[in-house]
Structures are given as structure tokens and as C-alpha cells.
Write an enzyme that holds these catalytic residues in place. Structure first.
Site, PDB file in Angstrom:
ATOM      1  N   GLY A 198       0.875  -1.146   0.107  1.00  0.00           N
ATOM      2  CA  GLY A 198       0.079  -0.161   0.048  1.00  0.00           C
ATOM      3  C   GLY A 198       1.030   1.229  -0.177  1.00  0.00           C
ATOM      4  O   GLY A 198       1.825   1.339   0.786  1.00  0.00           O
ATOM      5  N   GLN A 243      -5.749  -8.663  -2.425  1.00  0.00           N
ATOM      6  CA  GLN A 243      -5.777  -7.943  -1.302  1.00  0.00           C
ATOM      7  C   GLN A 243      -7.120  -7.363  -0.736  1.00  0.00           C
ATOM      8  O   GLN A 243      -7.560  -7.379   0.229  1.00  0.00           O
ATOM      9  CB  GLN A 243      -5.070  -6.588  -1.835  1.00  0.00           C
ATOM     10  CG  GLN A 243      -3.603  -6.657  -1.783  1.00  0.00           C
ATOM     11  CD  GLN A 243      -3.022  -6.899  -3.377  1.00  0.00           C
ATOM     12  OE1 GLN A 243      -3.773  -7.272  -4.030  1.00  0.00           O
ATOM     13  NE2 GLN A 243      -2.155  -6.473  -3.696  1.00  0.00           N
ATOM     14  N   ASP A 272      -1.422   4.903  -6.326  1.00  0.00           N
ATOM     15  CA  ASP A 272      -0.121   4.887  -6.079  1.00  0.00           C
ATOM     16  C   ASP A 272       0.818   5.935  -6.703  1.00  0.00           C
ATOM     17  O   ASP A 272       1.682   6.317  -6.024  1.00  0.00           O
ATOM     18  CB  ASP A 272       0.550   3.680  -6.657  1.00  0.00           C
ATOM     19  CG  ASP A 272       0.067   2.350  -5.858  1.00  0.00           C
ATOM     20  OD1 ASP A 272      -1.056   2.111  -6.032  1.00  0.00           O
ATOM     21  OD2 ASP A 272       0.925   1.955  -5.174  1.00  0.00           O
ATOM     22  N   ASN A 306      -3.044   2.737 -10.042  1.00  0.00           N
ATOM     23  CA  ASN A 306      -3.413   1.920  -8.964  1.00  0.00           C
ATOM     24  C   ASN A 306      -3.363   0.532  -9.397  1.00  0.00           C
ATOM     25  O   ASN A 306      -2.981   0.204 -10.395  1.00  0.00           O
ATOM     26  CB  ASN A 306      -4.812   2.529  -8.629  1.00  0.00           C
ATOM     27  CG  ASN A 306      -5.047   2.070  -6.999  1.00  0.00           C
ATOM     28  OD1 ASN A 306      -4.581   2.239  -6.132  1.00  0.00           O
ATOM     29  ND2 ASN A 306      -6.473   1.522  -7.203  1.00  0.00           N
TER      30      ASN A 306
HETATM   31  O1  MRU Z   1       0.701  -3.917  -4.623  1.00  0.00           O
HETATM   32  P1  MRU Z   1      -0.063  -3.131  -3.252  1.00  0.00           P
HETATM   33  O2  MRU Z   1      -0.951  -4.128  -2.585  1.00  0.00           O
HETATM   34  O3  MRU Z   1       1.065  -2.425  -2.496  1.00  0.00           O
HETATM   35  O4  MRU Z   1      -1.020  -2.232  -4.120  1.00  0.00           O
HETATM   36  C1  MRU Z   1      -2.012  -1.434  -3.176  1.00  0.00           C
HETATM   37  C2  MRU Z   1      -2.801  -0.474  -4.111  1.00  0.00           C
HETATM   38  O5  MRU Z   1      -2.575  -0.325  -5.130  1.00  0.00           O
HETATM   39  C3  MRU Z   1      -3.516   0.755  -3.180  1.00  0.00           C
HETATM   40  O6  MRU Z   1      -4.727   0.796  -3.764  1.00  0.00           O
HETATM   41  C4  MRU Z   1      -2.888   1.836  -3.322  1.00  0.00           C
HETATM   42  O7  MRU Z   1      -1.355   1.801  -2.819  1.00  0.00           O
HETATM   43  C5  MRU Z   1      -3.360   3.020  -2.470  1.00  0.00           C
HETATM   44  S1  MRU Z   1      -3.297   2.560  -0.793  1.00  0.00           S
HETATM   45  C6  MRU Z   1      -4.053   3.913   0.394  1.00  0.00           C
END
Ligand code: MRU
Length: 353
Positions: free
Chosen positions: A54, A202, A243, A253
Site C-alpha cells: 500500500g 488484497q 499509487d 493504482n
Molecule cells: O501492490 P499493493 O498491494 O501495494 O497495491 C496497493 C494499491 O494499489 C492501493 O490501492 C494503493 O497503494 C493505495 S493505498 C491507500
């Protein structure tokens, strides 16, 4: 937010000068286990293996990684190497780069023997700022939910979300989930459609668990079901995280966000991105410039879960040598995004960029 009724953050220092504690997200929702990160290598591994993930959380954990690095070697070359190692763990979330580069820049102005202590104060400040910023995002998003709730005559507002932009992805509150938690506390009824988010699930593993712990009504969906629900008129609005956001409002994202935004636009359902202003990367104009992480093909070929006996295990779902491609993020163009919910307010996004 709470686990079994007890308030928690996703990252904290055990005590000043002590280890950095995180919840190992690879074991959720089956087991809640705290990992103590004592040196830079532990932080690098936790980010790479996605024990923490995240965008905002990666940024804050990387900041604590700089603290651990400074305790081991506070010299300028030592910190520069640590910053480089942290930056190279995951490329898409800008928060990591922003946190590490900011701390390195400050640390170089301090005497080496002060660096570990002062970096710890700064990292702690970043963690607290993340919590405040998410609470503010929550307050702005809550107004959208309130308005829709009135329009729906008090029936639950049906929100679609993707991946986990919840408190586990931040220090607390989450971005996309902050308005939902506040709505729940203030008696504005919501129902959340949670898309599973292959390949790492997730949504299925983390978002459902968070919402369940807070007692928020939700339903898990297979990723491919969202288009159908949108078409049926069963979704009032979409909330996702980000992201990295470019100057023209394109949003990187979790992979699959773009497809949801396309379906939402076709169905005329508002699509909001909730993110702190620190996720904006002013250096980039268009989404095509965002570095997209490619992860191991095994994440597509294998899934992990819990057996009936309660053991966490991985199983393969394809022939052993099937080629698989695993881009971890995609970019949703600004024209598909209704607005950005930031700590400063809701910013409408240009519709024709
Ligand atoms: O691969 P991840 O689990 O780190 O990806 C997370 C996401 O894409 C979330 O939507 C993003 O980081 C925003 S978290 C507030």
C-alpha cells in the site's frame, strides 16, 4: 482502526530507539502476527515480500528503514546506499521515493551522531501526518456519502472498491476506506462491494477483514463481477486509492482499477480516487510515464489460502510451466475519474485531458 476491538496502527515503534513493528499482511486474514524489523535488511524484505504494502504504508515503513539504517551506519555514503536500496524495492508508489529522498536530504544537514535520533523523530512525524491526512480525506468523502444517503432515502450507499486502500495500506484509517469508517461511526449506512483483486487478492484477504473487524456491511466479488453490478445499477459510487497521480490527473493504482473505471463510466457511476496530495507526482505529465511494477509470474500461477485444517498454504492453479504476465498496476486516465478526494478537499478531474 480496531482488531478485535483494540485500536491498532499498521506500523509503530516498539519504544523510542527500538524495533519497528508491522503486521505481516501476507498472513492475513488467517493470522495476525507482528513482525519486529530491527535492521535495514528486514525492512527491504518486508517491502519486497509485501508483508507491508500500500503506497502510504510503504512510504512510512521506508522512512523507518532510514532510521534503522542510520542506527547501523549514519555516515553519508551509508545513508545514500540505504536510500538507493529502499527506492529500488517497488517502483510504482511515489510515496516511497518521496519519503526516502526527503529524509536523506534532511539527514545530510545533520551531524552523523545525531542522524538516527532525528530521523526517528521525522519518521514518526510522517506516520502521524499520514493518519491526520487520511482522517481529513475521510471527512471530505463522508460528505459525498451523506448526500447520496439522503438521495437514497436512508438506504445504504453502495460503494465499490478495489484492492486494499484501507488502514492496512496506510498508517491508519486508509484512504478509500476512511469515508466508510467515518460514515459507519456517524450512522450513515453503507454497503461495500469488495473486488477480490487477483493475483494477490488484497480485496479478498485484507479489505474484507478490515471491514469485518469494524462491523461494516460488505460483500466479496470475483474481480470480473464488478461490470455486471455497475450495469445493474447496484453501485452508487466507486472509491479506490492511488499509487501515483500525474499532473493531468491520470492515476496509477492496482491492476484492474482501469477496467472498473471504464465500466463505471459506461454505467454513469461516479468514480473517485482517494489519496493524499503526497501521491501527486508533479514531475510527470501523463500516465504513460509512470513506472509499472512487474512481479513474479508465480503470483498468477499460484494462490495462497487456508486449508480446512487451518494451515496457510499455496496451490498452483495452472499447468506448471504456463507463461504468465504479472503487471501489478495500471493507469486510469483522468477522463474516467470524477474527482480526487485529498486531505485538502475534493478536486474535480478534467474530463477531456
Ligand atoms: O501492490 P499493493 O498491494 O501495494 O497495491 C496497493 C494499491 O494499489 C492501493 O490501492 C494503493 O497503494 C493505495 S493505498 C491507500
Amino acid at each position: 482502526v480496531r482488531i478485535r476491538g483494540i485500536p491498532h496502527r499498521s506500523v509503530w515503534l516498539e519504544h523510542p530507539g527500538g524495533p519497528v513493528c508491522v503486521i505481516d499482511q501476507t498472513l492475513l486474514p488467517h493470522r495476525v502476527e507482528v513482525r519486529r524489523l530491527r535492521q535495514l535488511d528486514d525492512v527491504l524484505r518486508a517491502i519486497l515480500e509485501m508483508q507491508v504494502r500500500g503506497a502510504p504504508l510503504i512510504g512510512v515503513v521506508a522512512a523507518f528503514g532510514m532510521v534503522l539504517a542510520a542506527r547501523e551506519d549514519p555516515s553519508t555514503p551509508g545513508l545514500e546506499t540505504a536510500a538507493q536500496q529502499l527506492r529500488s524495492t517497488r517502483p510504482t508508489a511515489v510515496n516511497l521515493e518521496w519519503a526516502v529522498s526527503g529524509l536523506l536530504h534532511s539527514a545530510l544537514d545533520w551531524a552523523p551522531d545525531e542522524r538516527a535520533f532525528r530521523l526517528e523523530t521525522e519518521a514518526q512525524r510522517m506516520a502521524d501526518a499520514d493518519v491526520e491526512s487520511n482522517r481529513a480525506i475521510g471527512r471530505h468523502g463522508l460528505e459525498l456519502l451523506r448526500t447520496l444517503s439522503l438521495q437514497r432515502g436512508g438506504a445504504p450507499v453502495r460503494v465499490l472498491t478495489h484492492c486494499n486502500a484501507g488502514w492496512l495500506a496506510t498508517v491508519d484509517w486508509g484512504t478509500a476506506t476512511a469515508p466508510l469508517y467515518l460514515a459507519h461511526q456517524e450512522g450513515v449506512p453503507v454497503h461495500v462491494w469488495v473486488s477480490e483483486t487477483r493475483p494477490r487478492n488484497q480485496g479478498a484477504a485484507l479489505t474484507t477483514w478490515e471491514l469485518g473487524e469494524e462491523g461494516i456491511s460488505h460483500t466479496l466479488l470475483a474481480d470480473n463481477a464488478a461490470g455486471y453490478l455497475l450495469q445493474q445499477g447496484w453501485v452508487d459510487l466507486c472509491f479506490v486509492g492511488a499509487d501515483r497521480i500525474t499532473r493531468q490527473g491520470d492515476v496509477a493504482n492496482k491492476i484492474g482499477t482501469y477496467l472498473k473505471a471504464l465500466a463505471a463510466a459506461d454505467a454513469g457511476v461516479p468514480f473517485y480516487v482517494a489519496a493524499p496530495t503526497s501521491t501527486l507526482d508533479r514531475r510527470l505529465s501523463a500516465g504513460a510515464e509512470v513506472p509499472i511494477e512487474r512481479r513474479s509470474p508465480d503470483e498468477v500461477r499460484w494462490v495462497s489460502g487456508v486449508t480446512r485444517e487451518g494451515h496457510v498454504e499455496s496451490i498452483r492453479i495452472s499447468p506448471p510451466s504456463t507463461p504468465a504476465l504479472n503487471p501489478a498496476f495500471d493507469v486510469t486516465p483522468a477522463r474516467l475519474i470524477t474527482g480526487l478526494i485529498t486531505e485538502e478537499g475534493i478536486v474535480p478531474v478534467a474530463q477531456d485531458s
